[in-house]
Motif scaffolding. Structure first.
Motif, PDB file in Angstrom:
ATOM      1  N   VAL A 152      57.581  43.102  31.256  1.00 14.06           N
ATOM      2  CA  VAL A 152      56.947  41.943  30.158  1.00 14.06           C
ATOM      3  C   VAL A 152      55.888  41.002  31.652  1.00 14.06           C
ATOM      4  O   VAL A 152      57.119  39.913  32.112  1.00 14.06           O
ATOM      5  N   CYS A 153      54.714  41.153  32.305  1.00 13.81           N
ATOM      6  CA  CYS A 153      54.996  40.095  33.284  1.00 13.81           C
ATOM      7  C   CYS A 153      53.798  38.576  32.617  1.00 13.81           C
ATOM      8  O   CYS A 153      52.530  39.224  31.910  1.00 13.81           O
ATOM      9  N   THR A 154      53.871  37.660  32.724  1.00 11.75           N
ATOM     10  CA  THR A 154      53.618  36.444  32.279  1.00 11.75           C
ATOM     11  C   THR A 154      52.509  35.619  33.216  1.00 11.75           C
ATOM     12  O   THR A 154      52.270  34.695  32.753  1.00 11.75           O
ATOM     13  N   ALA A 155      52.955  36.532  34.105  1.00  8.25           N
ATOM     14  CA  ALA A 155      52.467  34.923  35.027  1.00  8.25           C
ATOM     15  C   ALA A 155      52.298  36.008  36.580  1.00  8.25           C
ATOM     16  O   ALA A 155      52.212  36.827  37.032  1.00  8.25           O
ATOM     17  N   ALA A 156      51.240  35.097  37.110  1.00  3.38           N
ATOM     18  CA  ALA A 156      50.357  36.145  38.895  1.00  3.38           C
ATOM     19  C   ALA A 156      50.360  35.152  40.090  1.00  3.38           C
ATOM     20  O   ALA A 156      48.607  34.131  39.104  1.00  3.38           O
ATOM     21  N   LYS A 157      50.885  34.806  40.752  1.00  4.99           N
ATOM     22  CA  LYS A 157      50.202  34.539  41.965  1.00  4.99           C
ATOM     23  C   LYS A 157      48.649  34.394  42.376  1.00  4.99           C
ATOM     24  O   LYS A 157      48.235  35.842  41.748  1.00  4.99           O
ATOM     25  N   GLY A 158      47.552  33.581  42.210  1.00  8.01           N
ATOM     26  CA  GLY A 158      46.664  34.187  42.962  1.00  8.01           C
ATOM     27  C   GLY A 158      45.579  34.785  44.470  1.00  8.01           C
ATOM     28  O   GLY A 158      46.730  34.409  45.147  1.00  8.01           O
ATOM     29  N   ARG A 159      44.733  34.965  44.796  1.00 10.43           N
ATOM     30  CA  ARG A 159      44.446  34.770  46.142  1.00 10.43           C
ATOM     31  C   ARG A 159      43.339  34.712  46.439  1.00 10.43           C
ATOM     32  O   ARG A 159      41.834  34.804  46.184  1.00 10.43           O
ATOM     33  N   PHE A 160      43.486  33.489  47.627  1.00 11.15           N
ATOM     34  CA  PHE A 160      41.862  32.908  48.210  1.00 11.15           C
ATOM     35  C   PHE A 160      41.718  33.487  49.595  1.00 11.15           C
ATOM     36  O   PHE A 160      43.179  33.793  50.182  1.00 11.15           O
ATOM     37  N   GLU A 161      41.027  33.591  50.268  1.00 11.43           N
ATOM     38  CA  GLU A 161      40.411  33.993  51.375  1.00 11.43           C
ATOM     39  C   GLU A 161      38.937  33.155  52.070  1.00 11.43           C
ATOM     40  O   GLU A 161      38.713  33.067  51.330  1.00 11.43           O
ATOM     41  N   GLY A 162      40.035  32.281  53.440  1.00  3.81           N
ATOM     42  CA  GLY A 162      38.323  31.418  54.107  1.00  3.81           C
ATOM     43  C   GLY A 162      38.293  31.484  55.183  1.00  3.81           C
ATOM     44  O   GLY A 162      39.823  31.956  56.270  1.00  3.81           O
ATOM     45  N   ASP A 198      54.475  21.817  52.067  1.00  3.67           N
ATOM     46  CA  ASP A 198      55.759  21.026  52.679  1.00  3.67           C
ATOM     47  C   ASP A 198      56.172  19.794  51.307  1.00  3.67           C
ATOM     48  O   ASP A 198      57.284  19.642  50.693  1.00  3.67           O
ATOM     49  N   ASP A 199      55.344  19.051  50.737  1.00  2.00           N
ATOM     50  CA  ASP A 199      55.002  18.577  49.411  1.00  2.00           C
ATOM     51  C   ASP A 199      55.116  18.481  48.033  1.00  2.00           C
ATOM     52  O   ASP A 199      55.182  17.435  46.955  1.00  2.00           O
ATOM     53  N   ARG A 200      54.859  19.767  47.777  1.00  2.00           N
ATOM     54  CA  ARG A 200      54.841  20.397  46.804  1.00  2.00           C
ATOM     55  C   ARG A 200      55.731  21.556  46.254  1.00  2.00           C
ATOM     56  O   ARG A 200      56.184  22.433  46.701  1.00  2.00           O
ATOM     57  N   GLU A 201      55.481  21.017  44.974  1.00  2.00           N
ATOM     58  CA  GLU A 201      56.773  21.636  44.270  1.00  2.00           C
ATOM     59  C   GLU A 201      57.065  23.443  43.983  1.00  2.00           C
ATOM     60  O   GLU A 201      55.252  23.588  43.665  1.00  2.00           O
ATOM     61  N   ALA A 202      57.714  23.959  44.412  1.00  2.00           N
ATOM     62  CA  ALA A 202      57.187  25.221  43.963  1.00  2.00           C
ATOM     63  C   ALA A 202      57.214  25.613  41.957  1.00  2.00           C
ATOM     64  O   ALA A 202      57.334  24.978  41.296  1.00  2.00           O
ATOM     65  N   HIS A 203      56.481  26.490  41.520  1.00  2.74           N
ATOM     66  CA  HIS A 203      56.011  27.004  40.099  1.00  2.74           C
ATOM     67  C   HIS A 203      57.745  27.566  39.840  1.00  2.74           C
ATOM     68  O   HIS A 203      57.960  28.221  40.497  1.00  2.74           O
ATOM     69  N   PRO A 204      57.722  26.838  38.664  1.00  2.00           N
ATOM     70  CA  PRO A 204      59.096  27.644  37.885  1.00  2.00           C
ATOM     71  C   PRO A 204      59.242  29.157  38.063  1.00  2.00           C
ATOM     72  O   PRO A 204      60.259  29.783  38.042  1.00  2.00           O
ATOM     73  N   ASP A 205      58.114  29.658  38.139  1.00  2.00           N
ATOM     74  CA  ASP A 205      58.157  31.186  37.193  1.00  2.00           C
ATOM     75  C   ASP A 205      57.852  31.940  39.028  1.00  2.00           C
ATOM     76  O   ASP A 205      58.581  32.954  38.978  1.00  2.00           O
ATOM     77  N   LEU A 206      56.892  30.562  39.609  1.00  2.00           N
ATOM     78  CA  LEU A 206      56.198  31.871  40.603  1.00  2.00           C
ATOM     79  C   LEU A 206      56.546  32.227  41.837  1.00  2.00           C
ATOM     80  O   LEU A 206      56.204  32.414  43.145  1.00  2.00           O
ATOM     81  N   GLY A 207      57.317  30.653  41.772  1.00  2.00           N
ATOM     82  CA  GLY A 207      58.121  30.193  43.412  1.00  2.00           C
ATOM     83  C   GLY A 207      56.606  29.206  44.507  1.00  2.00           C
ATOM     84  O   GLY A 207      55.292  29.382  43.366  1.00  2.00           O
ATOM     85  N   PRO A 208      57.321  28.643  45.822  1.00  2.00           N
ATOM     86  CA  PRO A 208      56.061  28.337  45.964  1.00  2.00           C
ATOM     87  C   PRO A 208      55.413  29.206  46.354  1.00  2.00           C
ATOM     88  O   PRO A 208      55.085  30.102  46.660  1.00  2.00           O
ATOM     89  N   ALA A 209      53.525  28.566  46.601  1.00  2.00           N
ATOM     90  CA  ALA A 209      51.979  28.968  47.175  1.00  2.00           C
ATOM     91  C   ALA A 209      53.036  29.330  48.666  1.00  2.00           C
ATOM     92  O   ALA A 209      53.642  28.380  48.748  1.00  2.00           O
ATOM     93  N   THR A 210      51.814  30.004  49.112  1.00  2.00           N
ATOM     94  CA  THR A 210      52.623  30.686  50.226  1.00  2.00           C
ATOM     95  C   THR A 210      50.518  30.636  51.604  1.00  2.00           C
ATOM     96  O   THR A 210      49.266  30.337  50.620  1.00  2.00           O
ATOM     97  N   LEU A 211      50.526  30.258  52.540  1.00  2.00           N
ATOM     98  CA  LEU A 211      49.556  29.859  53.009  1.00  2.00           C
ATOM     99  C   LEU A 211      49.378  30.872  54.438  1.00  2.00           C
ATOM    100  O   LEU A 211      50.076  30.182  55.625  1.00  2.00           O
TER     101      LEU A 211
END
Length: 365
Positions: A152-162, A198-211
């Motif tokens: 059962v999956c309760t979270a997912a990262k989003g995806r943006f592009e630019g 660098d100064d952003r906290e990782a999400h407790p379930d999803l971990g850090p955002a990536t760029l």
């Protein structure tokens, strides 16, 4: 028993569905879906966006559970095959296997007097989500069918592009100081991308955002100071970041990083539908605990974890959303979904169907 309590056999449906190519056009697959619903006494509607929708239960419910997945698949179409206990072919796990399990649950559903169950099947999840973007269901909880290995999956990262666009001044390469080199300005841009979180906290379930920088293009001639440079970036976001909030923050960060004589612009890629943003549902919500218990009782693995791909579940958040289904995105040998070796185990389809029947019954009693 091969089917559910009402006689619908999810594996038999899957055996009909996987041979139907739905990578370029979902028309034939949607016809099969509508035919299947009508054969079970359900009168679905197909809206202008191509969504197939059917409901059972109260017109003004206190509880409205929505069951969602998609009928489109990626290219190329992979022909149907079946070994003992395994169905191969495009869409077998992404997402016709989950669709078969959801259909089983919908047909078996008998909502209580204050509850409603809606089946909403979209036509364009793999590309632009044109169907999901038009859905207006007012559900208060959603189960989205995707291959999760019965977790059962309760979270997912989003995806943006630019695209980052840098502008300078062209000049002869023999006199580089007479121009402004847009390609050279990539150096501080790349540094800024690396340190953006660098100064952003990782999400407790999803971990850090990536760029991630993914494509670069610049310059017109090999002996000329380049006046323009473009860099495409991929953002995998975590809550509560939105696409527009990311755009504003990144553009401001880059403006501060590059020399004043270099022009900077950052624009999100144009698309007719909203980006798939990150979502997260409380793991202790009744939707999650009921579905996990039902999966466990049916013989599923039933771990509660994030989903590793972007899904249309983001369109239904902030209402509670859980992603669930038979099959896996990848196994020990490599990619499964979107790969030539795509498959699903028939036992897992039946387990998912049993779990969903039990969860829907508990959530709509």
């Amino acid at each position: 028993m091969s089917g559910d309590a009402d006689g619908f056999d999810p594996v038999a449906f899957l055996e009909r569905a996987v041979p139907v190519a739905s990578n370029d056009d979902v028309g034939e697959m949607r016809d099969l879906l509508v035919e299947t619903l009508e054969a079970e006494g359900v009168d679905p509607t197909v809206d202008d966006a191509g969504n197939t929708v059917a409901s059972k239960g109260a017109a003004e419910p206190a509880t409205h559970l929505v069951l969602n997945t998609h009928i489109d698949t990626v290219s190329p179409h992979v022909p149907y095959d079946r070994d003992e206990g395994v169905i191969h072919g495009r869409g077998s796990c992404d997402a016709k296997g989950p669709l078969a399990a959801l259909l089983s649950a919908f047909f078996a559903a008998d909502p209580g007097p204050d509850a409603r169950v809606t089946l909403a099947i979209t036509p364009d999840e793999e590309l632009l989500s044109t169907g999901a973007a038009q859905l207006d269901l007012d559900g208060d909880r959603y189960i989205v069918g995707e291959p999760t290995g019965l977790d059962v999956c309760t979270a997912a990262k989003g995806r943006f592009e630019g695209t980052v666009s840098l502008s300078g001044v062209a000049a002869h390469a023999a006199e580089p100081q007479s121009g402004v080199n847009a390609v050279d300005a990539l150096a501080p841009v790349l540094d800024a991308l690396r340190s953006f979180d660098d100064d952003r906290e990782a999400h407790p379930d999803l971990g850090p955002a990536t760029l991630t920088p993914t494509m670069v293009d610049g310059g017109a001639n090999s002996n000329q100071v380049p006046a323009d440079c473009r860099l495409v970036v991929d953002r995998r976001s975590v809550p509560p970041e939105t696409a527009e909030g990311f755009r504003e923050e990144l553009e401001s960060t880059l403006r501060a990083a590059v020399p004043d004589d270099v022009g900077v612009d950052f624009a999100l890629t144009e698309r007719p539908t909203p980006f798939l943003e990150a979502f997260a549902t409380d793991p202790d919500h009744e939707l999650v605990t009921s579905l996990a218990a039902a999966s466990r009782d049916a013989g599923g693995r039933a771990d509660v974890r994030p989903f590793t791909a972007a899904t249309e579940a983001s369109y239904f958040s902030p209402a509670p959303v859980a992603v669930f289904g038979p099959g896996d995105l990848a196994d020990d040998e490599g990619a499964v979904a979107h790969a030539d070796r795509e498959y699903v185990r028939t036992d897992d389809v039946r387990t998912a169907a049993a779990a969903l029947r039990a969860a829907v019954a508990a959530l709509t009693a």
